[in-house]
Scaffold this motif. Structure first.
Motif, PDB file in Angstrom:
ATOM      1  N   UNK A  75       0.815  -1.202   0.000  1.00 57.69           N
ATOM      2  CA  UNK A  75       0.000   0.000   0.000  1.00 57.69           C
ATOM      3  C   UNK A  75       0.852   1.257   0.000  1.00 57.69           C
ATOM      4  N   UNK A  76       0.199   2.402  -0.053  1.00 58.22           N
ATOM      5  CA  UNK A  76       0.923   3.657  -0.068  1.00 58.22           C
ATOM      6  C   UNK A  76       0.056   4.759   0.523  1.00 58.22           C
ATOM      7  N   UNK A  77       0.735   5.803   1.003  1.00 56.82           N
ATOM      8  CA  UNK A  77       0.064   6.935   1.630  1.00 56.82           C
ATOM      9  C   UNK A  77       0.463   8.216   0.913  1.00 56.82           C
ATOM     10  N   UNK A  78      -0.501   9.093   0.683  1.00 57.72           N
ATOM     11  CA  UNK A  78      -0.227  10.359  -0.001  1.00 57.72           C
ATOM     12  C   UNK A  78       0.582  11.277   0.910  1.00 57.72           C
ATOM     13  N   UNK A  79       1.730  11.753   0.420  1.00 58.04           N
ATOM     14  CA  UNK A  79       2.592  12.631   1.218  1.00 58.04           C
ATOM     15  C   UNK A  79       2.901  13.935   0.493  1.00 58.04           C
ATOM     16  N   UNK A  80       2.270  14.167  -0.643  1.00 54.10           N
ATOM     17  CA  UNK A  80       2.488  15.413  -1.372  1.00 54.10           C
ATOM     18  C   UNK A  80       3.897  15.495  -1.957  1.00 54.10           C
ATOM     19  N   UNK A  81       4.514  16.632  -1.773  1.00 53.51           N
ATOM     20  CA  UNK A  81       5.854  16.869  -2.349  1.00 53.51           C
ATOM     21  C   UNK A  81       6.981  16.498  -1.384  1.00 53.51           C
ATOM     22  N   UNK A  82       6.670  15.735  -0.343  1.00 53.11           N
ATOM     23  CA  UNK A  82       7.682  15.406   0.670  1.00 53.11           C
ATOM     24  C   UNK A  82       8.856  14.632   0.065  1.00 53.11           C
ATOM     25  N   UNK A  83       8.572  13.720  -0.863  1.00 53.00           N
ATOM     26  CA  UNK A  83       9.653  12.942  -1.472  1.00 53.00           C
ATOM     27  C   UNK A  83      10.618  13.831  -2.246  1.00 53.00           C
ATOM     28  N   UNK A  84      10.074  14.782  -2.996  1.00 54.16           N
ATOM     29  CA  UNK A  84      10.927  15.678  -3.778  1.00 54.16           C
ATOM     30  C   UNK A  84      11.732  16.601  -2.860  1.00 54.16           C
ATOM     31  N   UNK A  85      11.109  17.056  -1.786  1.00 57.90           N
ATOM     32  CA  UNK A  85      11.815  17.903  -0.821  1.00 57.90           C
ATOM     33  C   UNK A  85      12.967  17.146  -0.181  1.00 57.90           C
ATOM     34  N   UNK A  86      12.710  15.896   0.174  1.00 62.85           N
ATOM     35  CA  UNK A  86      13.756  15.076   0.771  1.00 62.85           C
ATOM     36  C   UNK A  86      14.903  14.823  -0.202  1.00 62.85           C
ATOM     37  N   UNK A  87      14.572  14.542  -1.459  1.00 65.73           N
ATOM     38  CA  UNK A  87      15.601  14.247  -2.444  1.00 65.73           C
ATOM     39  C   UNK A  87      16.461  15.476  -2.747  1.00 65.73           C
ATOM     40  N   UNK A  88      15.828  16.612  -2.916  1.00 66.22           N
ATOM     41  CA  UNK A  88      16.562  17.824  -3.266  1.00 66.22           C
ATOM     42  C   UNK A  88      17.445  18.322  -2.125  1.00 66.22           C
ATOM     43  N   UNK A  89      17.149  17.892  -0.895  1.00 67.15           N
ATOM     44  CA  UNK A  89      17.981  18.275   0.238  1.00 67.15           C
ATOM     45  C   UNK A  89      18.932  17.181   0.677  1.00 67.15           C
ATOM     46  N   UNK A  90      18.986  16.094  -0.087  1.00 60.30           N
ATOM     47  CA  UNK A  90      19.818  14.937   0.260  1.00 60.30           C
ATOM     48  C   UNK A  90      21.152  15.016  -0.476  1.00 60.30           C
ATOM     49  N   UNK A  91      22.259  14.964   0.253  1.00 62.78           N
ATOM     50  CA  UNK A  91      23.581  15.031  -0.368  1.00 62.78           C
ATOM     51  C   UNK A  91      23.839  13.833  -1.286  1.00 62.78           C
ATOM     52  N   UNK A  92      23.292  12.679  -0.927  1.00 61.54           N
ATOM     53  CA  UNK A  92      23.480  11.487  -1.755  1.00 61.54           C
ATOM     54  C   UNK A  92      22.832  11.671  -3.126  1.00 61.54           C
ATOM     55  N   UNK A  93      21.637  12.272  -3.143  1.00 60.47           N
ATOM     56  CA  UNK A  93      20.950  12.526  -4.405  1.00 60.47           C
ATOM     57  C   UNK A  93      21.709  13.542  -5.245  1.00 60.47           C
ATOM     58  N   UNK A  94      22.159  14.614  -4.618  1.00 65.28           N
ATOM     59  CA  UNK A  94      22.912  15.633  -5.338  1.00 65.28           C
ATOM     60  C   UNK A  94      24.226  15.071  -5.869  1.00 65.28           C
ATOM     61  N   UNK A  95      24.858  14.187  -5.084  1.00 66.08           N
ATOM     62  CA  UNK A  95      26.083  13.539  -5.547  1.00 66.08           C
ATOM     63  C   UNK A  95      25.824  12.644  -6.752  1.00 66.08           C
ATOM     64  N   UNK A  96      24.719  11.887  -6.705  1.00 68.64           N
ATOM     65  CA  UNK A  96      24.367  11.020  -7.828  1.00 68.64           C
ATOM     66  C   UNK A  96      24.049  11.844  -9.069  1.00 68.64           C
ATOM     67  N   UNK A  97      23.387  12.975  -8.871  1.00 73.67           N
ATOM     68  CA  UNK A  97      23.087  13.857  -9.997  1.00 73.67           C
ATOM     69  C   UNK A  97      24.375  14.400 -10.616  1.00 73.67           C
ATOM     70  N   UNK A  98      25.318  14.810  -9.754  1.00 74.62           N
ATOM     71  CA  UNK A  98      26.599  15.302 -10.246  1.00 74.62           C
ATOM     72  C   UNK A  98      27.376  14.232 -10.991  1.00 74.62           C
TER      73      UNK A  98
END
Length: 292
Positions: free
Chosen positions: A45-68
């Motif tokens: 199942x899943x729960x609606x969390x809005x833009x929380x996933x995107x906020x977490x990713x954009x503030x995550x150093x691991x994500x920014x490192x992977x993007x780089x």
């Protein structure tokens, strides 16, 4: 009435393709976008969390490192496009014997299984007994641990990426070169233009449509790199931090940690990145692409 019947037959003929496109392409995109705004439950199942996933990713150093890492890999692989152009120019010499054999040899990496490519190059790049470091030692160079050092891993993977794509790109460039009418070169020769001048004033301008296509396709494929990282870098290797790409991060979040909402958000971010970069390419191509 006759026109309506023709329209009906037209829609009927494209219906199988349209249905396949909707089921296997459009619906997964819509579902992924929806899942990117949800959080997966422990037992399904899943729960609606809005833009929380995107906020977490954009503030995550691991994500920014992977993007780089992904953008760096894409730039390095795009640097191999001129090499493919040079190879195509060499193969386009009139009267060249064995042209079909050369095409096959250069195109062979494209049809080779990714697993075989990754594992073979992993052995070649091995810091202890790899063939590359062995050859470097013969000229007095102490080679690094290519796929075990976070400072070198992404560059080693990019070398394999260039090697894997240069043959495909060379074949495309060769087709573009053979499509340029020979009378242009004959007229330029009569006017006293040398080979270098012909290349910059005839070949390059008329080859820009092919160059644009090659750049766009190479960039899109490079942004989606996963198999080389997965096969060449150990899961617990310190080099993983310096070579983790966006798609590899998607794999980790979705299939290792079962964070499907975050994984879907990563997929949406990658889709947005590809769309933006492709749109920029199409906008810029009006300034440098010349049509015959």
């Amino acid at each position: 009435m006759h026109s309506t019947r023709e329209w009906a037959w037209g829609y009927l003929l494209i219906a199988p393709m349209a249905l396949g496109l909707a089921v296997f392409y459009l619906w997964p995109i819509v579902q992924t976008i929806y899942l990117s705004f949800t959080e997966s439950g422990v037992f399904g199942g899943h729960t609606w969390v809005g833009t929380a996933n995107f906020t977490e990713l954009l503030g995550d150093e691991e994500t920014l490192g992977a993007l780089g890492n992904t953008l760096l890999y894409a730039v390095l692989v795009l640097a191999g496009v001129p090499l493919a152009m040079v190879i195509a120019a060499l193969l386009n010499v009139p009267g060249l014997r064995g042209l079909g054999l050369y095409r096959t040899l250069y195109f062979l990496p494209v049809v080779t299984m990714p697993a075989a490519v990754g594992l073979t190059w992993r052995y070649l790049f091995n810091g202890d007994f790899g063939a590359i470091n062995y050859l470097l030692s013969k000229v007095g160079i102490d080679g690094p641990y290519w796929v075990g050092d976070p400072d070198f891993a992404i560059y080693a993977i990019a070398v394999v990426g260039v090697w894997s794509t240069v043959g495909y790109n060379a074949v495309l460039f060769l087709a573009g070169l053979q499509g340029i009418p020979r009378p242009y070169y004959e007229a330029a020769s009569i006017d006293g233009a040398g080979r270098l001048r012909q290349f910059f004033h005839i070949t390059l301008p008329l080859l820009t449509p092919t160059t644009f296509f090659v750049i766009v396709i190479t960039m899109i494929n490079a942004l989606q790199v996963f198999d080389l990282v997965f096969l060449m870098i150990d899961l617990k290797s310190p080099a993983l931090s310096g070579s983790r790409t966006i798609v590899y991060l998607f794999f980790e979040k979705g299939f290792v940690y079962n964070q499907r909402g975050l994984a879907a958000a990563i997929a949406v971010l990658l889709l947005g990145l590809i769309l933006v970069l492709t749109a920029i390419q199409f906008r810029l191509q009006k300034r440098w692409v010349h049509h015959e």
